[in-house]
Design an enzyme around this catalytic site. Structure first.
Site, short mmCIF file in Angstrom:
data_model
loop_
_atom_site.label_atom_id
_atom_site.label_comp_id
_atom_site.label_asym_id
_atom_site.label_seq_id
_atom_site.Cartn_x
_atom_site.Cartn_y
_atom_site.Cartn_z
N HIS A 1 -3.68 13.61 -0.53
CA HIS A 1 -3.79 15.05 -0.32
C HIS A 1 -3.79 15.24 1.10
O HIS A 1 -4.40 14.40 1.70
CB HIS A 1 -5.00 15.79 -0.77
CG HIS A 1 -4.71 17.25 -0.88
ND1 HIS A 1 -4.90 18.25 0.13
CD2 HIS A 1 -4.23 17.94 -1.99
CE1 HIS A 1 -4.46 19.47 -0.33
NE2 HIS A 1 -4.05 19.26 -1.39
N ASP B 1 -3.23 17.28 -9.60
CA ASP B 1 -2.27 17.15 -10.63
C ASP B 1 -2.38 15.79 -11.42
O ASP B 1 -1.39 15.59 -12.18
CB ASP B 1 -0.74 16.95 -9.52
CG ASP B 1 -0.43 18.10 -8.91
OD1 ASP B 1 -0.72 18.34 -7.80
OD2 ASP B 1 -0.38 19.34 -9.64
C1 SDX Z 1 -0.59 19.72 -4.18
O1 SDX Z 1 -1.57 21.30 0.15
C2 SDX Z 1 -1.93 21.58 -0.68
O2 SDX Z 1 -2.92 22.00 -0.71
C3 SDX Z 1 -1.33 21.21 -1.90
C4 SDX Z 1 -1.97 21.28 -3.24
C5 SDX Z 1 -1.91 22.87 -3.49
O3 SDX Z 1 -2.85 23.03 -4.46
O4 SDX Z 1 -1.27 23.67 -3.14
O5 SDX Z 1 -3.15 20.81 -3.20
C6 SDX Z 1 -1.05 20.85 -4.50
O6 SDX Z 1 0.55 19.55 -3.68
C7 SDX Z 1 -1.34 18.41 -4.49
C8 SDX Z 1 -0.46 17.01 -3.84
C9 SDX Z 1 0.47 16.71 -5.15
N1 SDX Z 1 1.39 15.53 -4.58
C10 SDX Z 1 1.25 14.32 -5.10
O7 SDX Z 1 0.49 14.07 -5.76
C11 SDX Z 1 2.25 13.38 -4.68
C12 SDX Z 1 1.86 11.91 -4.30
N2 SDX Z 1 1.01 12.33 -3.06
C13 SDX Z 1 1.81 11.88 -1.64
O8 SDX Z 1 2.97 12.31 -1.91
C14 SDX Z 1 0.84 12.60 -0.42
O9 SDX Z 1 -0.29 12.12 -0.77
C15 SDX Z 1 1.06 13.86 -0.19
C16 SDX Z 1 2.27 14.60 -0.06
C17 SDX Z 1 0.11 14.56 -1.13
C18 SDX Z 1 0.13 13.85 1.12
O10 SDX Z 1 1.10 13.44 2.07
P1 SDX Z 1 0.65 13.52 3.63
O11 SDX Z 1 -0.44 14.23 3.90
O12 SDX Z 1 1.82 13.61 4.47
O13 SDX Z 1 -0.01 11.99 3.59
P2 SDX Z 1 1.11 10.76 4.11
O14 SDX Z 1 2.44 10.75 3.31
O15 SDX Z 1 1.17 10.64 5.53
O16 SDX Z 1 0.20 9.53 3.64
C19 SDX Z 1 -0.83 8.96 4.39
C20 SDX Z 1 -0.78 7.44 4.07
C21 SDX Z 1 0.68 6.79 4.05
O17 SDX Z 1 0.57 5.42 4.28
P3 SDX Z 1 0.93 4.93 6.07
O18 SDX Z 1 2.24 5.58 6.22
O19 SDX Z 1 -0.19 5.46 6.69
O20 SDX Z 1 0.58 3.35 5.98
O21 SDX Z 1 -1.12 7.38 2.60
C22 SDX Z 1 -0.29 6.78 1.93
C23 SDX Z 1 1.08 6.84 2.76
O22 SDX Z 1 2.22 6.05 2.35
N3 SDX Z 1 0.06 7.62 0.65
C24 SDX Z 1 0.30 7.07 -0.48
C25 SDX Z 1 0.05 8.15 -1.30
N4 SDX Z 1 -0.18 9.10 -0.64
C26 SDX Z 1 -0.09 8.78 0.60
N5 SDX Z 1 0.28 5.91 -0.74
C27 SDX Z 1 0.52 5.75 -2.42
N6 SDX Z 1 0.40 6.73 -3.14
C28 SDX Z 1 -0.10 8.00 -2.82
N7 SDX Z 1 0.11 8.92 -3.70
#
Ligand code: SDX
Length: 429
Positions: free
Chosen positions: A306, A364
């Site tokens: 998140h 989720d």
């Molecule tokens: C919702 O914003 C809100 O409030 C949203 C929400 C709401 O109520 O409105 O809470 C609802 O959207 C919840 C999130 C649902 N999405 C998912 O579950 C999809 C999977 N999660 C990721 O796509 C990700 O965690 C996000 C999109 C939720 C957050 O992305 P960020 O903040 O841009 O974080 P990032 O992509 O920069 O990740 C940071 C690191 C990365 O690694 P590095 O590049 O630093 O090496 O963490 C890793 C990412 O690769 N990472 C994951 C991961 N999520 C982040 N690695 C594996 N699996 C994951 N799920």
């Protein structure tokens, strides 16, 4: 509240920018005059360090896993309140008295029907159209029916449009589902509460009486509460930006629905369940955890991570409890997906990669299992998220319009394209 200033030095010139403090949470540096005084923009493409507005509606502490709606903890609202009470709180700022609640419930209940001509929109969609595509189209089309509530400068018209959307989203969502499965639409019934009415509009058929299961309707209502609002997330920011141009509320909410659909946002509940189905069994979890950690593999564990929560999403804990309640009520003992989900959560919470990156299950992760148990197909999961989040979008939209500092949102850019060059005729290229 204005705080102490912040000195910013750019190109050898130092200016002091004003800072502001909220009631709780980080202070902000007001950079509104930065470009005028330094000719420099700030750069923050994911808005990870950028506050877009002042707001009184929802507060999140990502490190502590705290979520407050108008100051009330989500755990207390989910335990003791109902969804329409939370809608009232988000819209008006305080919990309603009994009389206010009864009046609000009555007003919402008596706006649940949609214009009969709305039903003709559905026949224009292919049966296999994704219900979110239908929702985007139908909600945007509401502005074609309700010209009497699109003057955004009139607080009364704004509240009429707000109530209409909160009242009609369940009806439109149920119609999208019924159209999707080829069953006749079911009209709302005014003697049912909000969640029961929605379940009946989805699952009743003309051939027999539909009896609402109170455990399931309470679970549905609580799922709506958990999804109601969440500060300046992507879809809420979309609604605010669309609204900043003066677009009508129905068009703004349709924009929010479109943004929510993405798998990184509200589409994650559908993606999470599809992922659990693809993993299929506990012994295949290590393979997927390895893929999630592999920089060269775009695969991510859906339902984990998140932007704000670097601790357990408080909604996920309540969602997990609701999952067990629903599966228990339905006598679903050994749901293979739940088994995979529980083991995946256990592994992820102990894996160095997820601990280091502070990746916890978000709302989720469990919602999909619950919604599937309630009888919804995965394609309806984000529709339910949009149904519940409509009140948050509406409350934030109203707050934006009433904000005296509100102006059309128009970000700038860091240009990295070609410098000025002259046109050359094709004969010389
Ligand atoms: C919702 O914003 C809100 O409030 C949203 C929400 C709401 O109520 O409105 O809470 C609802 O959207 C919840 C999130 C649902 N999405 C998912 O579950 C999809 C999977 N999660 C990721 O796509 C990700 O965690 C996000 C999109 C939720 C957050 O992305 P960020 O903040 O841009 O974080 P990032 O992509 O920069 O990740 C940071 C690191 C990365 O690694 P590095 O590049 O630093 O090496 O963490 C890793 C990412 O690769 N990472 C994951 C991961 N999520 C982040 N690695 C594996 N699996 C994951 N799920």
């Amino acid at each position: 509240m204005t705080g102490k200033g912040a000195d910013v030095s750019v190109g050898g010139k130092t200016i002091e920018l004003p800072t502001r403090s909220g009631t709780i949470g980080p202070d902000v540096i007001d950079i509104g005059t930065l470009y005028k005084n330094t000719g420099t923009f700030t750069y923050d493409p994911g808005f990870t360090s950028t506050a877009s507005c002042e707001s009184k509606i929802t507060y999140i502490d990502g490190d502590e896993g705290v979520l407050l709606h108008r100051g009330y903890p989500i755990e207390q609202l989910a335990e003791h309140g109902d969804f329409l009470e939370v809608c009232y709180l988000l819209l008006y700022g305080d919990l309603p008295t009994k009389a206010q609640k009864d009046d609000f419930d009555h007003r919402v209940t008596h706006h649940t029907m949609v214009h009969e001509q709305m039903s003709r929109f559905f026949t224009g969609f292919r049966r296999d159209a994704h219900p979110m595509a239908v929702m985007c189209g139908c909600v945007g089309a509401l502005s074609a029916f309700y010209h009497d509530s699109t003057d955004i400068t009139d607080p009364h018209q704004r509240m009429v449009a707000s109530l209409r959307m909160i009242a009609k989203m369940p009806t439109i969502a149920a119609m999208a589902y019924k159209y999707h499965i080829g069953q006749p639409f079911v009209y709302p019934k005014n003697d049912l509460d909000y969640a029961s009415n929605f379940l009946r509009m989805c699952f009743a058929v003309p051939c027999e009486e539909y009896v609402v299961n109170p455990v399931l309707s309470r679970a549905m209502d609580r799922i709506f509460i958990l999804h109601a609002d969440h500060e300046q997330n992507a879809s809420t920011s979309t609604v605010r930006l669309a609204g900043s141009s003066g677009a009508n509320p129905f068009a703004c909410i349709a924009a929010g629905i479109a943004c929510l659909w993405g798998p990184a946002h509200g589409g994650a509940n559908e993606a999470a369940l599809n992922m659990l189905a693809e993993i299929g069994s506990v012994d295949r979890i290590p393979e997927y955890v390895a893929r999630a950690k592999d920089k060269n593999d775009p695969f991510r564990l859906m339902g984990f991570g998140h932007r704000v929560y670097k601790n357990y999403d408080p909604r996920a804990r309540i969602m997990q409890k609701t999952t067990h309640e629903v599966l228990g009520e339905l006598g679903i003992k050994d749901d293979p997906m739940l088994e995979v989900a529980m083991e995946l959560e256990r592994i992820a919470l102990t894996d160095e990669y997820f601990i280091e990156k502070k990746l916890y299950p978000n709302i989720d992760f469990y919602s999909g299992i619950t919604l599937k148990a309630l009888g919804f197909p995965t394609t309806m999961f984000t529709v339910l998220f949009a149904l519940a989040r409509t009140v948050g979008w509406i409350a934030q939209w109203n707050e934006m319009i009433e904000d005296p500092e509100q102006r059309i949102g128009r970000p700038r850019q860091l240009y990295i394209g070609e410098p000025k060059r002259d046109y050359t005729p094709v004969s010389k290229r």
